[in-house]
Design a protein around this motif. Structure first.
Motif, PDB file in Angstrom:
ATOM      1  N   TYR A 273      16.941 -19.863  16.661  1.00  0.00           N
ATOM      2  CA  TYR A 273      15.666 -19.872  15.939  1.00  0.00           C
ATOM      3  C   TYR A 273      14.642 -20.734  16.668  1.00  0.00           C
ATOM      4  O   TYR A 273      13.478 -20.351  16.803  1.00  0.00           O
ATOM      5  CB  TYR A 273      15.879 -20.384  14.516  1.00  0.00           C
ATOM      6  CG  TYR A 273      14.665 -20.278  13.635  1.00  0.00           C
ATOM      7  CD1 TYR A 273      14.401 -19.116  12.918  1.00  0.00           C
ATOM      8  CD2 TYR A 273      13.756 -21.332  13.511  1.00  0.00           C
ATOM      9  CE1 TYR A 273      13.276 -19.002  12.105  1.00  0.00           C
ATOM     10  CE2 TYR A 273      12.638 -21.235  12.710  1.00  0.00           C
ATOM     11  CZ  TYR A 273      12.400 -20.074  12.009  1.00  0.00           C
ATOM     12  OH  TYR A 273      11.291 -19.974  11.219  1.00  0.00           O
ATOM     13  N   ARG A 274      15.062 -21.891  17.150  1.00  0.00           N
ATOM     14  CA  ARG A 274      14.117 -22.815  17.791  1.00  0.00           C
ATOM     15  C   ARG A 274      13.679 -22.334  19.176  1.00  0.00           C
ATOM     16  O   ARG A 274      12.621 -22.745  19.653  1.00  0.00           O
ATOM     17  CB  ARG A 274      14.730 -24.206  17.901  1.00  0.00           C
ATOM     18  CG  ARG A 274      14.843 -24.924  16.573  1.00  0.00           C
ATOM     19  CD  ARG A 274      15.235 -26.381  16.754  1.00  0.00           C
ATOM     20  NE  ARG A 274      15.292 -27.048  15.468  1.00  0.00           N
ATOM     21  CZ  ARG A 274      16.406 -27.205  14.751  1.00  0.00           C
ATOM     22  NH1 ARG A 274      17.548 -26.747  15.235  1.00  0.00           N
ATOM     23  NH2 ARG A 274      16.379 -27.815  13.585  1.00  0.00           N
ATOM     24  N   HIS A 275      14.493 -21.505  19.808  1.00  0.00           N
ATOM     25  CA  HIS A 275      14.165 -21.040  21.148  1.00  0.00           C
ATOM     26  C   HIS A 275      13.712 -19.585  21.133  1.00  0.00           C
ATOM     27  O   HIS A 275      12.523 -19.292  21.129  1.00  0.00           O
ATOM     28  CB  HIS A 275      15.356 -21.251  22.090  1.00  0.00           C
ATOM     29  CG  HIS A 275      15.618 -22.688  22.405  1.00  0.00           C
ATOM     30  ND1 HIS A 275      14.923 -23.386  23.355  1.00  0.00           N
ATOM     31  CD2 HIS A 275      16.506 -23.573  21.870  1.00  0.00           C
ATOM     32  CE1 HIS A 275      15.350 -24.642  23.410  1.00  0.00           C
ATOM     33  NE2 HIS A 275      16.321 -24.778  22.519  1.00  0.00           N
ATOM     34  N   GLU A 276      14.671 -18.655  21.122  1.00  0.00           N
ATOM     35  CA  GLU A 276      14.335 -17.245  21.272  1.00  0.00           C
ATOM     36  C   GLU A 276      13.431 -16.739  20.158  1.00  0.00           C
ATOM     37  O   GLU A 276      12.433 -16.044  20.411  1.00  0.00           O
ATOM     38  CB  GLU A 276      15.614 -16.404  21.334  1.00  0.00           C
ATOM     39  CG  GLU A 276      16.359 -16.510  22.644  1.00  0.00           C
ATOM     40  CD  GLU A 276      17.338 -17.672  22.721  1.00  0.00           C
ATOM     41  OE1 GLU A 276      18.140 -17.708  23.663  1.00  0.00           O
ATOM     42  OE2 GLU A 276      17.300 -18.539  21.826  1.00  0.00           O
ATOM     43  N   VAL A 277      13.774 -17.048  18.902  1.00  0.00           N
ATOM     44  CA  VAL A 277      12.964 -16.553  17.782  1.00  0.00           C
ATOM     45  C   VAL A 277      11.563 -17.145  17.830  1.00  0.00           C
ATOM     46  O   VAL A 277      10.567 -16.435  17.652  1.00  0.00           O
ATOM     47  CB  VAL A 277      13.651 -16.857  16.436  1.00  0.00           C
ATOM     48  CG1 VAL A 277      12.699 -16.594  15.268  1.00  0.00           C
ATOM     49  CG2 VAL A 277      14.907 -16.010  16.274  1.00  0.00           C
ATOM     50  N   THR A 278      11.469 -18.443  18.055  1.00  0.00           N
ATOM     51  CA  THR A 278      10.154 -19.096  18.074  1.00  0.00           C
ATOM     52  C   THR A 278       9.280 -18.539  19.195  1.00  0.00           C
ATOM     53  O   THR A 278       8.081 -18.278  18.992  1.00  0.00           O
ATOM     54  CB  THR A 278      10.315 -20.613  18.218  1.00  0.00           C
ATOM     55  OG1 THR A 278      10.949 -21.127  17.038  1.00  0.00           O
ATOM     56  CG2 THR A 278       8.969 -21.293  18.397  1.00  0.00           C
ATOM     57  N   GLU A 279       9.853 -18.369  20.392  1.00  0.00           N
ATOM     58  CA  GLU A 279       9.066 -17.839  21.502  1.00  0.00           C
ATOM     59  C   GLU A 279       8.621 -16.404  21.225  1.00  0.00           C
ATOM     60  O   GLU A 279       7.457 -16.041  21.455  1.00  0.00           O
ATOM     61  CB  GLU A 279       9.874 -17.901  22.800  1.00  0.00           C
ATOM     62  CG  GLU A 279      10.168 -19.310  23.293  1.00  0.00           C
ATOM     63  CD  GLU A 279       8.905 -20.125  23.544  1.00  0.00           C
ATOM     64  OE1 GLU A 279       7.892 -19.543  23.985  1.00  0.00           O
ATOM     65  OE2 GLU A 279       8.937 -21.349  23.305  1.00  0.00           O
ATOM     66  N   ALA A 280       9.547 -15.575  20.733  1.00  0.00           N
ATOM     67  CA  ALA A 280       9.197 -14.186  20.438  1.00  0.00           C
ATOM     68  C   ALA A 280       8.183 -14.106  19.307  1.00  0.00           C
ATOM     69  O   ALA A 280       7.232 -13.308  19.358  1.00  0.00           O
ATOM     70  CB  ALA A 280      10.455 -13.389  20.079  1.00  0.00           C
ATOM     71  N   ALA A 281       8.369 -14.922  18.279  1.00  0.00           N
ATOM     72  CA  ALA A 281       7.444 -14.918  17.149  1.00  0.00           C
ATOM     73  C   ALA A 281       6.051 -15.370  17.574  1.00  0.00           C
ATOM     74  O   ALA A 281       5.038 -14.813  17.124  1.00  0.00           O
ATOM     75  CB  ALA A 281       7.973 -15.818  16.036  1.00  0.00           C
TER      76      ALA A 281
END
Length: 575
Positions: A130-138
Motif C-alpha cells: 500500500y505504501r509503495h506500489e498502491v500509493t505510486e499508482a494511485a
C-alpha cells in the motif's frame, strides 16, 4: 481548482495526494468522513470544484455525489469491487494488480472510470504494498484524472465498457474464516501469504499458547527447523518462531482478542511469561551485526561495501522502543569502529523512523516513566550520531519519516530522501508534545530560527522536494526504491573515495567543537527534557490523551483545523 479530500483518516496516501495536488497549485482542504451531515457542511463551506476520496470506509451520500464530481480511489484493478481488494490479491498470489479512480454513483465501486494504473506485485505485507506500489499508482492515476477533469471534454469509461478479459470482479469482505491458518496442513508460503494479506488490519485470528489472538508481521525462516507444526519453537528480540509443516515462520506482532482494548504489540512482549521455557535463537553473527545466510527475521543488520558501511533497521511501522534504540546505538557504535569512512543509516524499506514507540509506552505499567526512558534512549542514539567524528554520516530515507525520526535523521551530516516519501517533522499533533532528539540544535542550524518555528508549527506533511527547498533535506533522489538504494550506494562510495574527505571530516569536527563551545549538547538536551517532563508528568494530560486515542485508533470526531481550512473563521471562497 478547489479540491476537497474526503477521507476516513489522513493516511499516507491522503498525505501524498495532499502534497502533490498542492504542489500543482490546487487549493486543497481535508474533511474527515465522520457523518453525512458533516461532509455536506464541508462541501457547503468550501464549495469544491472537485472532490477526491483517497481512503473511505463507507459510501459518499447521494446528496454530495449527485451535485459534485466525486473521484473514488479504489486499490484494485478495473472492475474489482468490494472492501478487501488488496487483501484478496495478496492472499491469492496475484502477479499484477492496480488502482482505479472512478466516479461515485449509487453503485459501490461501479461508477465510470476516470483513470487506472497497474503494477507488478511482489511478495510483501499489505501495508508495504500500500505504501509503495498502491500509493505510486494511485498518485499517477489521481493526477491524471484531475488533469482530465480540469481540462474538460473527457468522458469517463462505463464499467461495462472495460475490457472483460482483464477486468476484475465483485468480491465480498475477506472474513477471518477465509484467512484462517491450518498449522497442521498449510505450508510456510501459504501462511505468509495470509499473514501478509491481513497485515496492518485486521490480522489473522489464531491462538498462541492456547490464548486467542490476532497475528501480524510475518517473516520467512530458511534455516531453523523442528517441533510440531503450530508450536512456538524459538524467539529472538521481539519476534517468535512457529513451526510449519515444511519449516517455520516468524511472527513479529500480536494482539490479544481479550480484552477488546488490547494493543498490537511485539510478540515477545505480549507472551513474555510463556517464553521462559522456549529457547532463544540469537543470530549466529549477531555480535558483528551482519546479516545471516538465508532469510531470517532481523530488525538490525549491517552491510559493508569497501569503505562504506550500511546500517539497516527495519522496525515495525517505524516505531522505536527503548530497547530498540539502545540496540541500534550499540550497533552504531560498533559500525563506527569498522574500517569505513562513510556510514549510511538506511532505516527500513517502509519507514525510516517515526520516533518513540507509542504502543509500547501505552502498554507500560507507567506510560510516563516509559515515555521518559524511551525519549532518553533515542536521545542517546541521536547524540552518538551527532558526536561521531571519524566518519561522514548519511541518513538515507527509503520510507516515510515522522516526529522524532525526522530529527534523528537530521543528526547525520547528510540527509538523502527518496522522491515520493513524506516527512512529518513536528510533534504537536501528539498532544502538543515538545519533542527532543536535539531538534532545537539541529533544525535552526539548517533552516534558521524562523524556518524552524514555521516547520514545527505547520503540522502538515512535507514532501522530499519541499524538504530540500526548506533546507531540512540535502538531496531528493529517484523515487524507485531499488534504484534509490543503488544510487545511495554509488554516491556514498564517491564520497568515501573523494580527495577532500579528510578535509570534510576536519571541518565537521571543528564545527562541532565550535558549536559545543557556544552551547553544549548537554544544555540543549536538558532544555528539551525539561519541557518533555511537563508533557509526561505535568498537570496537562494532552499528550497522554492524544497517545491513547492514537494507539486505540479512536474514530475521528472532528477534522483538525490545519487540515480543514474551510472551517477557519476567516475562510471565504476565493473569487
Amino acid at each position: 481548482m478547489r479540491i476537497l479530500l474526503l477521507c476516513h483518516a489522513f493516511n499516507s496516501l491522503g498525505q501524498r495526494l495532499y502534497s502533490e495536488l498542492g504542489a500543482l497549485g490546487h487549493l486543497v482542504s481535508v474533511e474527515f468522513d465522520i457523518a453525512d451531515s458533516v461532509a455536506e457542511e464541508a462541501v457547503d463551506l468550501f464549495r469544491p470544484e472537485l472532490i477526491v476520496a483517497p481512503y473511505l470506509r463507507r459510501a459518499i451520500p447521494a446528496s454530495i455525489w449527485g451535485q459534485h464530481c466525486c473521484l473514488i480511489v479504489h486499490p484494485g484493478i478495473v472492475g474489482d469491487r468490494g472492501p478487501s481488494a488488496l487483501d484478496w490479491a495478496i492472499q491469492e498470489g496475484a502477479k499484477a494488480w492496480g488502482v482505479t479512480v472512478l466516479q461515485a454513483t449509487g453503485e459501490l465501486d461501479g461508477g465510470p472510470i476516470w483513470a487506472s494504473e497497474s503494477f507488478p506485485m511482489r511478495v510483501a505485507r499489505k501495508s508495504s504494498i500500500y505504501r509503495h506500489e498502491v500509493t505510486e499508482a494511485a498518485t499517477r492515476a489521481v493526477l491524471k484524472a484531475v488533469d482530465r477533469y480540469a481540462t474538460g471534454g473527457f468522458v469517463p469509461t462505463p464499467l461495462d465498457g472495460a475490457d472483460a478479459s482483464v477486468r476484475g470482479r465483485a468480491r465480498p469482505l475477506l472474513k477471518q474464516a477465509e484467512r484462517a491458518i491450518d498449522w497442521q496442513r498449510d505450508v510456510s508460503a501459504l501462511i505468509l501469504a495470509r499473514l501478509n494479506a491481513a497485515d496492518g488490519f485486521p490480522g489473522v485470528a489464531d491462538q498462541l499458547f492456547g490464548e486467542p489472538c490476532h497475528l501480524f508481521d510475518g517473516w520467512p525462516e530458511d534455516t531453523l527447523r523442528g517441533g510440531t507444526p503450530g508450536d512456538v519453537i524459538a524467539w529472538r528480540e521481539t519476534a517468535i518462531l512457529r513451526a510449519t509443516v515444511d519449516g517455520a515462520v516468524w511472527i513479529g506482532h500480536v494482539r490479544r482478542q481479550q480484552p477488546a482494548t488490547s494493543l498490537k504489540l511485539p510478540a515477545t512482549q505480549v507472551f513474555a511469561a510463556h517464553l521462559a521455557t522456549i529457547p532463544e535463537a540469537p543470530l549466529v553473527s549477531e555480535a558483528n551485526n551482519r546479516a545471516p545466510a538465508g532469510r531470517s527475521w532481523q530488525d538490525i543488520r549491517y552491510e559493508q561495501a569497501g569503505a562504506v558501511g550500511f546500517l539497516h533497521f527495519e522496525f515495525y511501522n517505524g516505531a522505536m522502543s527503548t530497547r530498540q534504540c539502545q540496540r541500534l546505538r550499540t550497533a552504531w557504535q560498533w559500525a563506527t569502529e569498522r574500517p569505513v569512512s562513510v556510514i549510511v543509516l538506511m532505516g527500513g524499506r517502509d519507514h525510516w523512523s517515526n520516533g518513540i514507540h507509542l504502543h509500547s509506552i501505552e502498554a507500560a505499567e507507567s506510560p510516563a516513566d516509559e515515555s521518559w526512558a524511551n525519549i532518553n534512549a533515542i536521545d542517546d542514539l541521536a547524540e552518538a550520531i551527532i558526536r561521531s567524528d571519524r566518519q561522514l554520516t548519511i541518513a538515507a530515507l527509503q520510507g516515510n519519516c515522522g516526529a522524532g525520526g525526522c530529527f534523528l535523521a537530521r543528526a547525520a551530516d547528510l540527509v538523502w530522501a527518496r522522491a515520493g516519501i513524506l516527512l512529518n517533522p513536528h510533534y504537536r499533533n501528539m498532544g502538543n508534545l515538545y519533542g527532543s532528539e536535539f531538534w532545537t540544535y539541529l533544525l535552526p542550524a539548517r533552516v534558521g530560527v524562523e524556518g524552524a518555528r514555521a516547520i514545527m508549527h505547520n503540522r502538515l506533511p512535507m514532501s522530499a522536494v519541499d524538504g530540500v527547498a526548506a533546507g531540512m533535506v540535502d538531496a531528493c533522489l529517484t523515487g524507485d526504491p531499488d534504484a534509490f538504494r543503488i544510487d545511495v550506494a554509488r554516491r556514498a562510495a564517491e564520497l568515501a573515495a573523494a580527495p577532500d574527505l579528510a578535509g570534510r571530516l576536519q571541518s565537521k569536527c571543528a564545527r562541532r567543537q565550535g558549536d559545543e563551545a557556544v552551547k553544549p549538547l548537554a544544555t540543549y538536551r536538558a532544555e528539551e527534557l525539561a519541557e518533555l517532563q511537563r508533557n509526561f508528568y505535568g498537570f496537562d494530560p494532552s499528550y497522554h490523551v492524544a497517545r491513547y486515542h492514537f494507539v486505540h485508533k479512536t474514530p475521528n470526531s472532528w477534522t483538525p483545523r490545519h487540515l480543514a481550512i474551510h472551517r477557519d473563521l476567516g475562510w471565504s471562497v476565493p473569487q
